[in-house]
Structures are given as structure tokens and as C-alpha cells.
Design a protein around this motif. Structure first.
Motif, mmCIF file in Angstrom:
data_model
loop_
_atom_site.group_PDB
_atom_site.id
_atom_site.type_symbol
_atom_site.label_atom_id
_atom_site.label_comp_id
_atom_site.label_asym_id
_atom_site.label_seq_id
_atom_site.Cartn_x
_atom_site.Cartn_y
_atom_site.Cartn_z
ATOM 1 N N GLY A 10 0.833 -1.189 0.000
ATOM 2 C CA GLY A 10 0.000 0.000 0.000
ATOM 3 C C GLY A 10 0.872 1.245 0.000
ATOM 4 O O GLY A 10 2.098 1.155 0.071
ATOM 5 N N GLY A 11 0.241 2.385 -0.065
ATOM 6 C CA GLY A 11 0.958 3.653 -0.096
ATOM 7 C C GLY A 11 1.506 4.036 1.264
ATOM 8 O O GLY A 11 1.246 3.374 2.276
ATOM 9 N N VAL A 12 2.269 5.112 1.285
ATOM 10 C CA VAL A 12 2.837 5.626 2.523
ATOM 11 C C VAL A 12 1.707 6.018 3.476
ATOM 12 O O VAL A 12 0.763 6.697 3.070
ATOM 13 N N HIS A 86 2.130 -15.998 -1.535
ATOM 14 C CA HIS A 86 0.964 -16.834 -1.827
ATOM 15 C C HIS A 86 -0.295 -15.976 -1.973
ATOM 16 O O HIS A 86 -1.258 -16.377 -2.616
ATOM 17 N N ALA A 87 -0.289 -14.804 -1.336
ATOM 18 C CA ALA A 87 -1.436 -13.900 -1.380
ATOM 19 C C ALA A 87 -0.956 -12.522 -0.908
ATOM 20 O O ALA A 87 0.134 -12.404 -0.346
ATOM 21 N N TYR A 88 -1.783 -11.505 -1.153
ATOM 22 C CA TYR A 88 -1.396 -10.179 -0.654
ATOM 23 C C TYR A 88 -2.615 -9.366 -0.240
ATOM 24 O O TYR A 88 -3.745 -9.632 -0.659
ATOM 25 N N ILE A 89 -2.323 -8.390 0.615
ATOM 26 C CA ILE A 89 -3.320 -7.423 1.060
ATOM 27 C C ILE A 89 -2.854 -6.059 0.583
ATOM 28 O O ILE A 89 -1.711 -5.674 0.839
ATOM 29 N N LEU A 90 -3.729 -5.350 -0.106
ATOM 30 C CA LEU A 90 -3.449 -3.973 -0.500
ATOM 31 C C LEU A 90 -4.201 -3.070 0.462
ATOM 32 O O LEU A 90 -5.431 -3.078 0.480
ATOM 33 N N LEU A 91 -3.456 -2.331 1.283
ATOM 34 C CA LEU A 91 -4.075 -1.383 2.204
ATOM 35 C C LEU A 91 -4.143 -0.020 1.523
ATOM 36 O O LEU A 91 -3.155 0.448 0.955
ATOM 37 N N ILE A 92 -5.308 0.599 1.606
ATOM 38 C CA ILE A 92 -5.522 1.915 1.010
ATOM 39 C C ILE A 92 -6.089 2.841 2.066
ATOM 40 O O ILE A 92 -7.089 2.527 2.709
ATOM 41 N N ASP A 93 -5.416 3.971 2.227
ATOM 42 C CA ASP A 93 -5.863 5.012 3.155
ATOM 43 C C ASP A 93 -7.095 5.669 2.536
ATOM 44 O O ASP A 93 -6.984 6.410 1.563
ATOM 45 N N ALA A 94 -8.266 5.384 3.102
ATOM 46 C CA ALA A 94 -9.539 5.795 2.479
ATOM 47 C C ALA A 94 -9.853 7.280 2.605
ATOM 48 O O ALA A 94 -10.761 7.765 1.942
ATOM 49 N N HIS A 95 -9.112 8.004 3.424
ATOM 50 C CA HIS A 95 -9.455 9.422 3.568
ATOM 51 C C HIS A 95 -8.521 10.345 2.790
ATOM 52 O O HIS A 95 -8.661 11.559 2.853
ATOM 53 N N ARG A 96 -7.608 9.761 2.029
ATOM 54 C CA ARG A 96 -6.736 10.566 1.172
ATOM 55 C C ARG A 96 -6.936 10.100 -0.274
ATOM 56 O O ARG A 96 -6.400 9.064 -0.677
ATOM 57 N N GLN A 99 -4.262 8.629 -2.380
ATOM 58 C CA GLN A 99 -3.824 7.278 -2.043
ATOM 59 C C GLN A 99 -4.679 6.220 -2.752
ATOM 60 O O GLN A 99 -4.208 5.116 -3.014
ATOM 61 N N VAL A 100 -5.919 6.556 -3.051
ATOM 62 C CA VAL A 100 -6.760 5.628 -3.823
ATOM 63 C C VAL A 100 -6.186 5.494 -5.233
ATOM 64 O O VAL A 100 -6.044 4.386 -5.759
ATOM 65 N N ARG A 101 -5.808 6.620 -5.828
ATOM 66 C CA ARG A 101 -5.183 6.577 -7.164
ATOM 67 C C ARG A 101 -3.851 5.822 -7.121
ATOM 68 O O ARG A 101 -3.545 5.026 -8.014
ATOM 69 N N TYR A 102 -3.078 6.071 -6.085
ATOM 70 C CA TYR A 102 -1.791 5.376 -5.928
ATOM 71 C C TYR A 102 -2.026 3.872 -5.715
ATOM 72 O O TYR A 102 -1.284 3.041 -6.235
ATOM 73 N N GLY A 103 -3.068 3.534 -4.972
ATOM 74 C CA GLY A 103 -3.421 2.133 -4.764
ATOM 75 C C GLY A 103 -3.722 1.442 -6.084
ATOM 76 O O GLY A 103 -3.387 0.270 -6.278
ATOM 77 N N ARG A 104 -4.339 2.171 -7.002
ATOM 78 C CA ARG A 104 -4.605 1.592 -8.329
ATOM 79 C C ARG A 104 -3.303 1.249 -9.046
ATOM 80 O O ARG A 104 -3.190 0.203 -9.686
ATOM 81 N N LYS A 105 -2.298 2.124 -8.921
ATOM 82 C CA LYS A 105 -0.992 1.853 -9.538
ATOM 83 C C LYS A 105 -0.356 0.615 -8.923
ATOM 84 O O LYS A 105 0.197 -0.225 -9.637
ATOM 85 N N ILE A 106 -0.422 0.516 -7.605
ATOM 86 C CA ILE A 106 0.163 -0.652 -6.929
ATOM 87 C C ILE A 106 -0.579 -1.913 -7.355
ATOM 88 O O ILE A 106 0.043 -2.939 -7.655
ATOM 89 N N ALA A 137 -13.845 0.805 -4.834
ATOM 90 C CA ALA A 137 -13.904 -0.280 -5.822
ATOM 91 C C ALA A 137 -14.009 0.304 -7.240
ATOM 92 O O ALA A 137 -13.300 -0.135 -8.157
ATOM 93 N N LEU A 138 -14.869 1.299 -7.414
ATOM 94 C CA LEU A 138 -15.003 1.941 -8.727
ATOM 95 C C LEU A 138 -13.700 2.614 -9.146
ATOM 96 O O LEU A 138 -13.253 2.482 -10.291
ATOM 97 N N ALA A 139 -13.062 3.326 -8.216
ATOM 98 C CA ALA A 139 -11.805 4.026 -8.528
ATOM 99 C C ALA A 139 -10.684 3.044 -8.880
ATOM 100 O O ALA A 139 -9.785 3.378 -9.651
ATOM 101 N N LEU A 140 -10.744 1.852 -8.322
ATOM 102 C CA LEU A 140 -9.725 0.839 -8.617
ATOM 103 C C LEU A 140 -10.059 0.024 -9.867
ATOM 104 O O LEU A 140 -9.283 -0.829 -10.275
ATOM 105 N N GLY A 141 -11.234 0.282 -10.456
ATOM 106 C CA GLY A 141 -11.641 -0.476 -11.635
ATOM 107 C C GLY A 141 -12.134 -1.865 -11.281
ATOM 108 O O GLY A 141 -12.021 -2.793 -12.074
#
Length: 182
Positions: A10-12, A86-96, A99-106, A137-141
Motif C-alpha cells: 500500500g501507499g505511505v 501466496h497472497a497479498y493485502i493492499l491497504l488503502i488510506d480511504a481518507h486521502r 492514495q486511492v489513485r496510488y493504490g490503483r498503480k500498486i 472499488a469503482l476508482a480501482l476499476g
């Protein structure tokens, strides 16, 4: 010993280091260093290589948790860590929103490297102006229900919340591999 390797990315400031520290049964390994760039405006230290923690889930089973750095300039570590996961968790800071856009890149980075189960965890959902899960979810496609991963609110500093997300990811992992082995 059966080991399930999970990457927490996830992002910083998304809560990766806190997530691992909250649940690890060992003293975590971290590579936090003093932030010397614009990250210093958000926090004093930042992860420059990885975080590591462990959690035993059964007598012969454990989760190894690897936290990635949040900054794109350390994306070579994302590549190294995700290749053995084997698996991953993408954490996204929902109030910035940035960070949602950056989460899409990750997310795109990870999807191009591996085809493994993952979960989206939204942190800081208790903050004013935090985005709702459906909006993220929409912002991440991820609008297609049949391909959408599990998404949930995660408080990286609360053990129960971190456990809940890990259980959801392990369940997703089990469904994923059951589907491919049938």
C-alpha cells in the motif's frame, strides 16, 4: 512447517507496518529510516526495504507477513517480495483520495507480476471524508462482482480487525486454490 507468505502492500501511511506489528507474535523486523523527503510531512520514519512478522495459525502452519515500502522509488522491493507470495493485502488510506489513485498503480503493478489471491483493506475509514468501499472499488476499476476481490475496512492497530482481514484472505486463498485444483 507449512508457511503461507503474505505481502502487505500500500501507499505511505496506509498502515502496513502497524498491521504487521499488531498481529506478529515475534518482534517485527523493520527497515524504518528517517524520512528526508516530502514523506516527512506525513510521518517521521518510513519503510525503505521491508517489514517482517510471523503468526502461528496451527501447530504446523504459520503466516509470514512481509510489508513493502510505500514509495514508488522502492518498487524493486515490491517485485522481490511479491514473487514468492501466496497472497497479498493492499491497504488503502480511504481518507486521502490521492492514495486511492496510488493504490490503483500498486494494484496494476501486482497484477502484472503475479496471479494470486488478494484482498483490499481500507484504513482510516473513521476519518472525515473517507471514501466508501463501493467508491474505492469503482476508482480501482473493480466494479465487476465476479472478479472483485474481498474488500473490507481494516484498523491496522486493532488485533481483531487485522485478524479478521487475515482470515478473509486465507479463506480467499483456499477458494482460489480449490478452484484451480479441481
Amino acid at each position: 512447517m507449512e508457511i503461507l507468505r503474505i505481502v502487505v502492500t500500500g501507499g505511505v501511511g496506509a498502515g502496513k507496518t502497524s498491521f504487521i506489528r499488531t498481529i506478529s507474535e515475534i518482534e517485527t523486523v523493520d527497515t524504518d529510516r528517517k524520512a528526508t523527503d516530502e514523506i516527512a510531512l506525513l510521518k517521521e520514519k518510513t519503510t525503505v526495504a521491508l517489514d517482517f512478522g510471523r503468526l502461528t495459525i496451527a501447530p504446523n502452519q504459520s503466516l509470514h507477513l512481509y510489508g513493502t515500502p510505500g514509495q514508488m522509488r522502492f518498487d524493486f522491493m515490491w517485485d522481490i517480495l511479491i514473487q514468492k507470495a501466496h497472497a497479498y493485502i493492499l491497504l488503502i488510506d480511504a481518507h486521502r483520495p490521492e492514495q486511492v489513485r496510488y493504490g490503483r498503480k500498486i494494484l496494476q503493478f501486482m497484477k502484472h507480476r503475479v496471479k494470486i489471491p488478494y484482498l483490499i483493506g481500507l484504513t482510516h475509514t473513521d476519518c472525515p471524508d473517507a471514501w466508501q468501499i463501493e467508491d474505492v472499488a469503482l476508482a480501482l476499476g473493480l466494479s465487476e462482482e465476479s472478479t472483485k476481490p474481498p474488500m473490507m475496512s481494516v484498523n491496522a492497530t486493532e488485533s481483531a480487525s487485522v485478524k479478521e482481514s487475515l482470515i478473509a484472505l486465507v479463506e480467499e486463498f483456499a477458494r482460489y486454490y480449490q478452484y484451480f485444483t479441481e
